[in-house]
Design a protein around this motif. Structure first.
Motif, mmCIF file in Angstrom:
data_model
loop_
_atom_site.group_PDB
_atom_site.id
_atom_site.type_symbol
_atom_site.label_atom_id
_atom_site.label_comp_id
_atom_site.label_asym_id
_atom_site.label_seq_id
_atom_site.Cartn_x
_atom_site.Cartn_y
_atom_site.Cartn_z
ATOM 1 N N TYR A 69 0.839 -1.202 0.000
ATOM 2 C CA TYR A 69 0.000 0.000 0.000
ATOM 3 C C TYR A 69 0.876 1.256 0.000
ATOM 4 C CZ TYR A 69 0.863 0.637 5.031
ATOM 5 O OH TYR A 69 1.456 0.829 6.248
ATOM 6 N N ALA A 70 2.073 1.177 0.612
ATOM 7 C CA ALA A 70 2.992 2.310 0.594
ATOM 8 C C ALA A 70 3.648 2.460 -0.775
ATOM 9 C CB ALA A 70 4.049 2.144 1.679
ATOM 10 N N ALA A 71 3.891 1.341 -1.454
ATOM 11 C CA ALA A 71 4.427 1.424 -2.815
ATOM 12 C C ALA A 71 3.410 2.064 -3.754
ATOM 13 C CB ALA A 71 4.803 0.030 -3.311
ATOM 14 N N PHE A 72 2.132 1.804 -3.507
ATOM 15 C CA PHE A 72 1.077 2.385 -4.340
ATOM 16 C C PHE A 72 0.924 3.874 -4.058
ATOM 17 C CE2 PHE A 72 -3.290 3.554 -5.301
ATOM 18 C CZ PHE A 72 -3.472 3.005 -6.554
ATOM 19 N N ALA A 73 0.889 4.241 -2.778
ATOM 20 C CA ALA A 73 0.699 5.642 -2.386
ATOM 21 C C ALA A 73 1.460 5.864 -1.081
ATOM 22 C CB ALA A 73 -0.780 5.971 -2.216
ATOM 23 N N PRO A 74 2.689 6.352 -1.149
ATOM 24 C CA PRO A 74 3.522 6.480 0.055
ATOM 25 C C PRO A 74 2.917 7.343 1.149
ATOM 26 C CG PRO A 74 4.842 6.746 -1.940
ATOM 27 C CD PRO A 74 3.418 6.725 -2.374
ATOM 28 N N LEU A 75 2.037 8.271 0.801
ATOM 29 C CA LEU A 75 1.459 9.166 1.807
ATOM 30 C C LEU A 75 0.045 8.767 2.197
ATOM 31 C CD1 LEU A 75 2.748 12.610 0.482
ATOM 32 C CD2 LEU A 75 3.685 11.201 2.313
ATOM 33 N N ASP A 76 -0.332 7.529 1.910
ATOM 34 C CA ASP A 76 -1.662 7.040 2.282
ATOM 35 C C ASP A 76 -1.526 6.086 3.468
ATOM 36 O OD1 ASP A 76 -4.380 6.338 2.274
ATOM 37 O OD2 ASP A 76 -4.019 4.675 0.902
ATOM 38 N N GLY A 77 -1.351 6.636 4.635
ATOM 39 C CA GLY A 77 -1.189 5.809 5.814
ATOM 40 C C GLY A 77 -1.434 6.608 7.071
ATOM 41 N N PRO A 78 -1.275 5.976 8.236
ATOM 42 C CA PRO A 78 -1.497 6.685 9.493
ATOM 43 C C PRO A 78 -0.519 7.842 9.646
ATOM 44 C CG PRO A 78 -1.407 4.312 9.844
ATOM 45 C CD PRO A 78 -0.936 4.564 8.446
ATOM 46 N N GLY A 79 -0.970 8.875 10.341
ATOM 47 C CA GLY A 79 -0.124 10.023 10.608
ATOM 48 C C GLY A 79 -0.783 11.316 10.182
ATOM 49 N N PHE A 80 -0.191 12.417 10.605
ATOM 50 C CA PHE A 80 -0.720 13.741 10.295
ATOM 51 C C PHE A 80 0.174 14.433 9.280
ATOM 52 C CE2 PHE A 80 -2.190 12.750 14.606
ATOM 53 C CZ PHE A 80 -3.553 12.922 14.443
ATOM 54 N N GLY A 81 -0.332 15.529 8.741
ATOM 55 C CA GLY A 81 0.391 16.261 7.721
ATOM 56 C C GLY A 81 -0.211 16.022 6.355
ATOM 57 N N HIS A 82 0.615 16.136 5.333
ATOM 58 C CA HIS A 82 0.118 15.971 3.963
ATOM 59 C C HIS A 82 -0.159 14.497 3.688
ATOM 60 C CE1 HIS A 82 -0.507 16.938 -0.260
ATOM 61 N NE2 HIS A 82 0.273 15.901 -0.573
#
Length: 716
Positions: free
Chosen positions: A254-267
């Motif tokens: 899922y990170a390879a597909f969209a590196p910024l699509d995961g838990p956490g704040f910010g962009h």
């Protein structure tokens, strides 16, 4: 028997919803991802290999790595669907099995914390929740992952209660598998248990250390050590899978597909959707999701949620050593199991606060009737259904027992006979059950209706495919949401080898379309298209067609396009174009129809051509009736012919024909028939103007659009 009846009814309800409400799958296109993965696993594949034409076969939420394609999701849940596909030929069997398993485990946990009757009622409350029913009836990962989490909880608590090492091993395997399936979900569920395990190990180790050392290890150390070992073994398996598909053990798909699509704040970013996910946004999105959960997606809505919170409050009052109390006061329950399940509330709620997916389930945070939330509920909080159901059941059973108690009956008996007192108590609880059931039915009706509207559109969309018996076929699919397969047409899926009875390819550039045809030379070709606009909301009618295709080839191809002309048209403009090159002419005072003659050939095919020194792969399109030079095209290309009729006041109607062509060593080729559209006021109206020759009700009486293309020898 009561528990068995509840569990069987849960499975039956899911079976009916899965087959009757979702026969073509839902509006959540993730379903197709899991089912395609299941088909790949049955063929022993973790990736799809399509080589140079991989982008013509890229499924929704698949990563494209050169000629290789792999899903952003792990293979655990697809493997569960693959089992029933292999055994029964029907993946919905897994949906039923998961529903039965979840209800049975809720019964087991309720019985472990309190007693069997609480377990029975808890299973019924869980199974009846709108979110349970609808989310469990589609091929999504939330209910299957909850099954793994509940297996972990049950085996962990059995290990604590009985000390058997086998339970510890099974608990570790279950939570490890849940981590492999959905890492963040598994960690949030396991947090209370991890804290309890750590505390148990430290307490037992400290006590034994001062007395006789740690040999042999204390029971909590052995049990939790085994649980951790087997859990970490599956974590290692997940990392090995990562290394196999992404090339790095620490890079999840899922990170390879969209590196910024995961838990956490910010962009945060997923495809073309991005957001600055701040704590303020998180609070607003999660507060809304939890409110909708409490009022719309739990059994009996707000009434059921209040009952659950009341049961939780009473249980905590007994379990926690509050000032002036004496612990459990002799009240029968498993305090440890109950507190661990209660610990899911802060773990799941606070953990989801850091995940922006809870913002994305809303189409509008203030509107619970839109977005995925309106059809399936806040499914990232699915695990909360378990403790809510158990504590609601505890409140109901405790209330029933208190009302049945002699003291209550004696109070009623002061104004009525003992028999009347019993009747009053029974009537009160029956009335309460009817009220709760009615409230639950009302809550369920709205999302069922929303999903049913999508099903009606899917039924219309797939009608041409179901009516035709396709064998050894290649079908080109439209791309309403971009170059993605199964987004939205989930039911039109390839198998794992891209070589099934029907192969589905995306329409794309002319070069790619011909490359796909070359890769499947011995199949029957079709184009799937539709008239209308496909949007996330199924408001517009969709009328679909499945059109046979062929590849016409020759030294020279001559075509004729005949169109119908409306009343009060004073002129017709015919235009042939490609890449900025244009040939056109106009006709005044047209009759009831107009025919346009045109031809295709390689450049230099005619000795009289001034272009015979053109590059070898260049072709020419001639528009007969036009004094302009022929329109050239290079290699594979798309030729557009438009016939625009103009009325005196300026209103226009345009027939648009798009032909995919290419040059060959022997002449030219064309994919036939062309794509045809009829557009009012504009020259290109997309799928809204798709011309359906076999559906006269979709166009006006005067609208006719006939084409032909024949092989002719070039003049020498």
């Amino acid at each position: 028997m009561a528990a068995l009846a509840v569990v069987c009814l849960a499975g039956l309800a899911v079976a009916l919803l899965a087959t009757e409400l979702f026969p073509y799958h839902s509006s959540n296109d993730d379903e197709g991802v899991y089912l395609l993965q299941a088909a790949m696993l049955l063929e022993g594949q973790l990736t799809l290999r399509a080589g140079e034409i991989a982008d013509a076969f890229r499924p929704w939420f698949f990563v494209q790595d050169g000629g290789r394609l792999y899903s952003k999701y792990s293979p655990v849940v697809p493997a569960m669907y693959a089992v029933s596909m292999a055994l029964f030929g029907e993946p919905r069997v897994t949906l039923v099995a998961v529903a039965v398993g979840n209800a049975a485990l809720v019964y087991l946990l309720g019985s472990m914390v309190f007693d069997r009757w609480v377990g029975v009622v808890a299973a019924a409350v869980f199974a009846a929740a709108p979110m349970t029913l609808l989310t469990s009836s589609v091929f999504l990962p939330y209910a299957p992952t909850t099954l793994l989490n509940l297996l972990f909880a049950a085996w962990y608590l059995r290990g604590v209660r009985g000390g058997r090492l086998r339970n510890a091993v099974l608990a570790g395997a279950a939570t490890g598998l849940a981590f492999f399936a959905r890492p963040y979900t598994a960690v949030l569920f396991a947090l209370p248990f991890i804290c309890h395990a750590g505390w148990s190990v430290l307490r037992s180790a400290r006590g034994r250390w001062w007395e006789r050392g740690l040999r042999p290890p204390p029971d909590p150390v052995r049990r939790n050590g085994l649980t951790a070992a087997f859990g970490l073994a599956f974590v290692g398996l997940a990392l090995a899978y990562n290394a196999r598909v992404t090339g790095s053990a620490l890079t999840f798909p899922y990170a390879a597909f969209a590196p910024l699509d995961g838990p956490g704040f910010g962009h945060r970013e997923l495809l073309d959707h991005s957001l600055q996910y701040t704590p303020a946004v998180a609070f607003e999105a999660n507060a809304a999701a939890l409110w909708y959960f409490a009022t719309r997606w739990f059994t009996a809505g707000l009434l059921g949620t209040i009952t659950a919170l009341a049961g939780l409050a009473v249980a905590l009052w007994h379990w926690l050593p509050l000032p002036g109390t004496d612990g459990e006061r002799g009240w029968r329950s498993d305090r440890t199991a109950g507190l661990l399940l209660a610990g899911l509330f802060p773990a799941v709620v606070l953990g989801n606060f850091a995940f922006w997916g809870n913002y994305n389930v809303h189409a509008g945070i203030g509107d619970p009737t839109t977005g995925l939330l309106s059809k399936f509920g806040p499914f990232y909080h699915f695990d909360l259904l378990v403790p809510l159901s158990i504590f609601a059941a505890f409140a109901v059973v405790t209330g029933w027992r208190r009302c049945r108690d002699l003291a209550v009956r004696n109070r009623i008996a002061t104004i009525a006979s003992p028999r009347a007192a019993r009747a009053v108590v029974v009537a009160a609880f029956l009335a309460s059950a009817l009220v709760a059931g009615g409230a639950n039915a009302a809550l369920l009706s709205d999302p069922v209706e929303r999903n049913a509207v999508h099903t009606e559109r899917f039924e219309s969309a797939y009608e041409p495919v179901e009516e035709r018996d396709l064998e050894n076929a290649l079908v080109f699919l439209p791309t309403p949401y971009g170059q993605w397969q199964n987004h939205p047409f989930q039911a039109l899926r390839n198998d794992g080898g891209l070589d099934g009875e029907v192969v589905y390819a995306l329409e794309g550039s002319p070069e790619r379309d011909f490359a796909v045809l070359d890769a499947y030379p011995d199949r029957d070709y079709y184009r799937y298209s539709y008239q209308g606009e496909w949007t996330a909301t199924p408001d517009d009618e969709i009328v679909a067609q499945l059109e046979p295709l062929s590849v016409r080839s020759g030294e020279r191809l001559e075509g004729e396009t005949t169109v119908g002309i409306a009343d009060r048209v004073d002129r017709v403009v015919v235009r042939l174009e490609n890449d900025g090159e244009v040939a056109e002419y106009a006709v005044t005072g047209p009759d009831g129809e107009h025919s346009v003659a045109w031809s295709l050939e390689r450049a230099g095919g005619n000795a009289s051509d001034a272009t015979q020194s053109a590059p070898e792969d260049r072709g020419l399109v001639r528009l007969n009736g036009s004094g302009d030079d022929p329109v050239p095209f290079d290699g594979a290309d798309e030729i557009v012919l438009t016939v625009t009729q103009v009325q005196p006041e300026g209103a226009t109607y345009t027939y648009r024909q798009e032909v995919t062509v290419r040059t060959t060593d022997d002449g030219v080729e064309a994919i036939w028939p062309p794509e045809r559209r009829g557009c009012r006021l504009v020259t290109d109206c997309g799928t809204e103007g798709t011309y359906l020759p076999d559906r006269p009700e979709t166009h006006s009486r005067w609208e006719t659009f006939e084409t032909r293309l024949e092989k002719r020898e070039s003049a020498s």
